[in-house]
Structures are given as C-alpha cells and as structure tokens.
Design a protein around this motif. Structure first.
Motif, PDB file in Angstrom:
ATOM      1  N   MET A 112       0.844  -1.190   0.000  1.00 29.42           N
ATOM      2  CA  MET A 112       0.000   0.000   0.000  1.00 29.42           C
ATOM      3  C   MET A 112       0.885   1.248   0.000  1.00 29.42           C
ATOM      4  N   ILE A 113       0.471   2.252  -0.768  1.00 29.68           N
ATOM      5  CA  ILE A 113       1.224   3.495  -0.799  1.00 29.68           C
ATOM      6  C   ILE A 113       0.330   4.658  -0.380  1.00 29.68           C
ATOM      7  N   VAL A 114       0.966   5.704   0.119  1.00 31.19           N
ATOM      8  CA  VAL A 114       0.281   6.955   0.444  1.00 31.19           C
ATOM      9  C   VAL A 114       0.907   8.047  -0.418  1.00 31.19           C
ATOM     10  N   VAL A 115       0.072   8.870  -1.015  1.00 30.93           N
ATOM     11  CA  VAL A 115       0.547   9.967  -1.867  1.00 30.93           C
ATOM     12  C   VAL A 115      -0.060  11.267  -1.359  1.00 30.93           C
ATOM     13  N   LYS A 116       0.749  12.313  -1.299  1.00 27.68           N
ATOM     14  CA  LYS A 116       0.262  13.647  -0.915  1.00 27.68           C
ATOM     15  C   LYS A 116       0.626  14.646  -2.009  1.00 27.68           C
ATOM     16  N   ALA A 117      -0.347  15.448  -2.411  1.00 29.25           N
ATOM     17  CA  ALA A 117      -0.105  16.523  -3.373  1.00 29.25           C
ATOM     18  C   ALA A 117      -0.653  17.818  -2.807  1.00 29.25           C
ATOM     19  N   GLY A 118       0.139  18.875  -2.885  1.00 25.44           N
ATOM     20  CA  GLY A 118      -0.271  20.162  -2.360  1.00 25.44           C
ATOM     21  C   GLY A 118      -1.249  20.893  -3.260  1.00 25.44           C
ATOM     22  N   GLY A 119      -1.745  22.004  -2.745  1.00 29.18           N
ATOM     23  CA  GLY A 119      -2.789  22.751  -3.439  1.00 29.18           C
ATOM     24  C   GLY A 119      -2.405  23.264  -4.811  1.00 29.18           C
ATOM     25  N   ARG A 120      -1.167  23.702  -4.970  1.00 35.61           N
ATOM     26  CA  ARG A 120      -0.752  24.233  -6.280  1.00 35.61           C
ATOM     27  C   ARG A 120      -0.696  23.129  -7.328  1.00 35.61           C
ATOM     28  N   ILE A 121      -0.279  21.945  -6.907  1.00 39.15           N
ATOM     29  CA  ILE A 121      -0.265  20.818  -7.840  1.00 39.15           C
ATOM     30  C   ILE A 121      -1.696  20.455  -8.225  1.00 39.15           C
ATOM     31  N   ILE A 122      -2.596  20.451  -7.234  1.00 40.52           N
ATOM     32  CA  ILE A 122      -4.007  20.165  -7.508  1.00 40.52           C
ATOM     33  C   ILE A 122      -4.575  21.193  -8.478  1.00 40.52           C
ATOM     34  N   ARG A 123      -4.284  22.453  -8.246  1.00 38.48           N
ATOM     35  CA  ARG A 123      -4.840  23.532  -9.076  1.00 38.48           C
ATOM     36  C   ARG A 123      -4.271  23.534 -10.488  1.00 38.48           C
ATOM     37  N   ASP A 124      -2.957  23.386 -10.612  1.00 37.89           N
ATOM     38  CA  ASP A 124      -2.296  23.580 -11.909  1.00 37.89           C
ATOM     39  C   ASP A 124      -2.114  22.307 -12.718  1.00 37.89           C
ATOM     40  N   ASN A 125      -2.182  21.145 -12.076  1.00 39.61           N
ATOM     41  CA  ASN A 125      -1.888  19.879 -12.767  1.00 39.61           C
ATOM     42  C   ASN A 125      -2.949  18.831 -12.475  1.00 39.61           C
ATOM     43  N   PHE A 126      -4.194  19.275 -12.345  1.00 39.14           N
ATOM     44  CA  PHE A 126      -5.255  18.391 -11.878  1.00 39.14           C
ATOM     45  C   PHE A 126      -5.441  17.173 -12.777  1.00 39.14           C
ATOM     46  N   LYS A 157       1.709   1.808   8.237  1.00 38.12           N
ATOM     47  CA  LYS A 157       3.024   1.221   7.938  1.00 38.12           C
ATOM     48  C   LYS A 157       3.171   1.061   6.420  1.00 38.12           C
ATOM     49  N   ALA A 158       2.883   2.144   5.699  1.00 38.56           N
ATOM     50  CA  ALA A 158       2.877   2.119   4.237  1.00 38.56           C
ATOM     51  C   ALA A 158       4.226   1.711   3.677  1.00 38.56           C
ATOM     52  N   GLU A 159       4.173   1.025   2.561  1.00 35.98           N
ATOM     53  CA  GLU A 159       5.415   0.630   1.888  1.00 35.98           C
ATOM     54  C   GLU A 159       6.159   1.867   1.396  1.00 35.98           C
ATOM     55  N   THR A 160       5.408   2.816   0.834  1.00 39.40           N
ATOM     56  CA  THR A 160       6.003   4.031   0.287  1.00 39.40           C
ATOM     57  C   THR A 160       5.081   5.212   0.533  1.00 39.40           C
ATOM     58  N   LEU A 161       5.670   6.339   0.896  1.00 40.70           N
ATOM     59  CA  LEU A 161       4.957   7.612   0.961  1.00 40.70           C
ATOM     60  C   LEU A 161       5.562   8.525  -0.091  1.00 40.70           C
ATOM     61  N   VAL A 162       4.734   8.978  -1.017  1.00 48.24           N
ATOM     62  CA  VAL A 162       5.185   9.879  -2.080  1.00 48.24           C
ATOM     63  C   VAL A 162       4.668  11.273  -1.780  1.00 48.24           C
ATOM     64  N   PHE A 163       5.570  12.210  -1.777  1.00 47.80           N
ATOM     65  CA  PHE A 163       5.202  13.597  -1.527  1.00 47.80           C
ATOM     66  C   PHE A 163       5.469  14.407  -2.790  1.00 47.80           C
ATOM     67  N   LEU A 164       4.380  14.836  -3.464  1.00 46.51           N
ATOM     68  CA  LEU A 164       4.515  15.576  -4.718  1.00 46.51           C
ATOM     69  C   LEU A 164       4.543  17.077  -4.445  1.00 46.51           C
ATOM     70  N   THR A 165       5.583  17.744  -4.945  1.00 44.44           N
ATOM     71  CA  THR A 165       5.765  19.178  -4.702  1.00 44.44           C
ATOM     72  C   THR A 165       5.972  19.902  -6.027  1.00 44.44           C
ATOM     73  N   ASP A 166       6.224  21.209  -5.939  1.00 43.97           N
ATOM     74  CA  ASP A 166       6.488  21.980  -7.153  1.00 43.97           C
ATOM     75  C   ASP A 166       7.980  22.083  -7.457  1.00 43.97           C
ATOM     76  N   VAL A 167       8.792  21.281  -6.761  1.00 36.03           N
ATOM     77  CA  VAL A 167      10.219  21.166  -7.082  1.00 36.03           C
ATOM     78  C   VAL A 167      10.543  19.687  -7.300  1.00 36.03           C
ATOM     79  N   GLU A 168      11.711  19.414  -7.844  1.00 32.83           N
ATOM     80  CA  GLU A 168      12.057  18.048  -8.244  1.00 32.83           C
ATOM     81  C   GLU A 168      12.461  17.152  -7.079  1.00 32.83           C
ATOM     82  N   GLY A 169      12.682  17.745  -5.930  1.00 34.36           N
ATOM     83  CA  GLY A 169      13.107  16.986  -4.763  1.00 34.36           C
ATOM     84  C   GLY A 169      13.716  17.936  -3.759  1.00 34.36           C
TER      85      GLY A 169
END
Length: 262
Positions: free
Chosen positions: A1-15, A182-194
């Motif tokens: 199982m994975i968990v992914v988080k995307a911030g508001g700007r990603i939601i708005r601009d890359n929906f 106890k997720a296998e992976t947590l992905v955090f999507l931002t407006d920078v590459e890392g």
C-alpha cells in the motif's frame, strides 16, 4: 500500500495529469490532497478575506476562523469529489473521506498559537479552527480497500470533544496516515524536483542524513524532511519527495526520481 500527498498548487495547476497518474496505479493508494490556494479563491468570492500567520520557525500558514472553516470544508469536499469523479470515470473504484468518516482521523483543536507579528514580535493568539492530529484509525481505512482501489482524503480531521471538523496540515495528515498504515512508500509531490541543496537534487538520504539536511534547507522543506525521517523510523518503508508538475508524476516518483529517504 502506498500513500501519496499533493499540495494545493499541484491540484490547481496539474489536476488532470495528476488524476491520470493516480488512475494508472496498480496498487492500493491513499491519496491526501491539499487545496489552500483554491480555498483562498473561494473565500474571497464569498467575502471572507483569508488570513495568514507566520510561526517563530518562519512557516506561513492559514489562520482558520469559524467563517473560513465553513469555506474550507466546502472547498475541500469539492476538490475531494472532483478527484473521486475523475478516477471512477476512468474505471477505478474510489471513495473520498474526511477524518470525520469512521471516524478515521482524530485531532485536537489548537487553543492558542504563537505567531510572529508584522513588527517581528512573538505573540500568543487564539488558535482558531486548526488542529493537531492525535490518532489515525488504520483499521477503518484498511477496511475501505475491501471494496475500493483508492481512498481520497481531505485534510480535515475531527475533534470529538468540541464536535467540530478542523483544518489540519496536509503534510501532517499524509505522514500520520502513512505511519499508522506502515505504508510501503509515501510519495510527496511538490512543485520542485526533490530536496534541493546547493542547486542540485539530493537523490537519497538515510534518516540520519535527513535530520542533518533539515538544518540546511528552508522552513517549508525542513519540516517535510523531518516528518519523512520520523515516518521511516515509525515503519514506513521509504519516503519520496518528487515533482508533481510532470506527466505521470506518481510513477515517476516510484521509480526513484526525486529524493528518496530510507
């Protein structure tokens, strides 16, 4: 199982491309979304001027009054159901929830908060309707996967003592859920590459290295790095901080593109 988080700007601009990326996943996913910029737009339309405060650590955040809490709940549910609609239209089984459902995520309202005013002085003010997460009902969230592929979570937790929903930090929501599952992976999507250091993306960090790096980067990213280190220490397999502005951003991150904290 994975968990992914995307911030508001990603939601708005890359929906659309974000929903497409979610729909391509072949594993169970909890997706936590932000939407602060969209909340601000709706607040202004409804005559509620957004208010932001700065913490002593330099972190700027929304001050949630009773009036703006109502707008926040409305807009976050709108975003939530738009994501669910996008996924089910692509043949995925999805459900959208807040912390009140189940209840799945409990929080305690912050009675007082410390801010830095326009003169640079620290002040203690009424906490409004923001909350600190106290517990996650992992059994309830896991039970949802018996009938769906994706659980979409709005950053709203419930304070049972005060009988109210609360605006909670989306990063905190994602990390709390990932730790509880106890997720296998947590992905955090931002407006920078890392994680950027001296103009370059840091490809990989251990927990110890992440804690050291948190002292060398800005106020927003250092919190993410510290929470990532804590998540890994709490049983999350790895945390990936990556760009949400590119095509198929989630699978791109899962391939290790960005900063991986293990």
């Amino acid at each position: 199982m994975i968990v992914v988080k995307a911030g508001g700007r990603i939601i708005r601009d890359n929906f659309e491309q974000l929903v497409n990326s979610l729909s391509k996943l072949n594993e169970k996913v909890v997706f936590v979304h932000g939407g602060g910029d969209i909340v601000s737009e709706y607040s202004k339309r409804m005559g509620v001027e957004p208010v932001f405060v700065t913490s002593p650590e330099g972190i700027r955040s929304r001050y949630t009054s009773k009036e703006e809490l109502e707008v926040f709940i409305m807009v976050m549910n709108l975003i939530n159901k738009r994501i669910v609609t996008g996924l089910v239209s692509k043949g995925k089984k999805a459900i959208g929830i807040t912390g009140a459902d189940g209840p799945s995520v409990l929080a305690q309202r912050k009675k007082k908060i410390v801010i830095v005013d326009e003169r640079g002085r620290k002040r203690i003010i009424e906490g409004g309707y923001t909350g600190k997460i106290t517990s996650v009902n992992s059994d309830y969230i896991v039970s949802l996967f018996s009938s769906v592929d994706s659980v979409i979570v709005a950053p709203l937790a419930v304070d049972l003592e005060e009988n109210t929903l609360l605006n909670v930090d989306g990063d905190q929501m994602a990390f709390s859920i990932a730790k509880a599952l106890k997720a296998e992976t947590l992905v955090f999507l931002t407006d920078v590459e890392g994680v950027l250091f001296e103009g370059k993306v840091v490809p990989k960090m251990s927990v110890t290295e992440a804690k050291e790096m948190s002292k060398k980067v800005g106020a927003g990213m250092n919190r993410k790095i510290l929470m990532a280190a804590e998540a890994v220490e709490s049983g999350v397999g790895k945390v990936i901080i990556s760009s949400g502005k590119i095509e198929d951003s989630i699978n791109n991150a899962l391939k290790g593109n960005g900063t991986v904290i293990v």
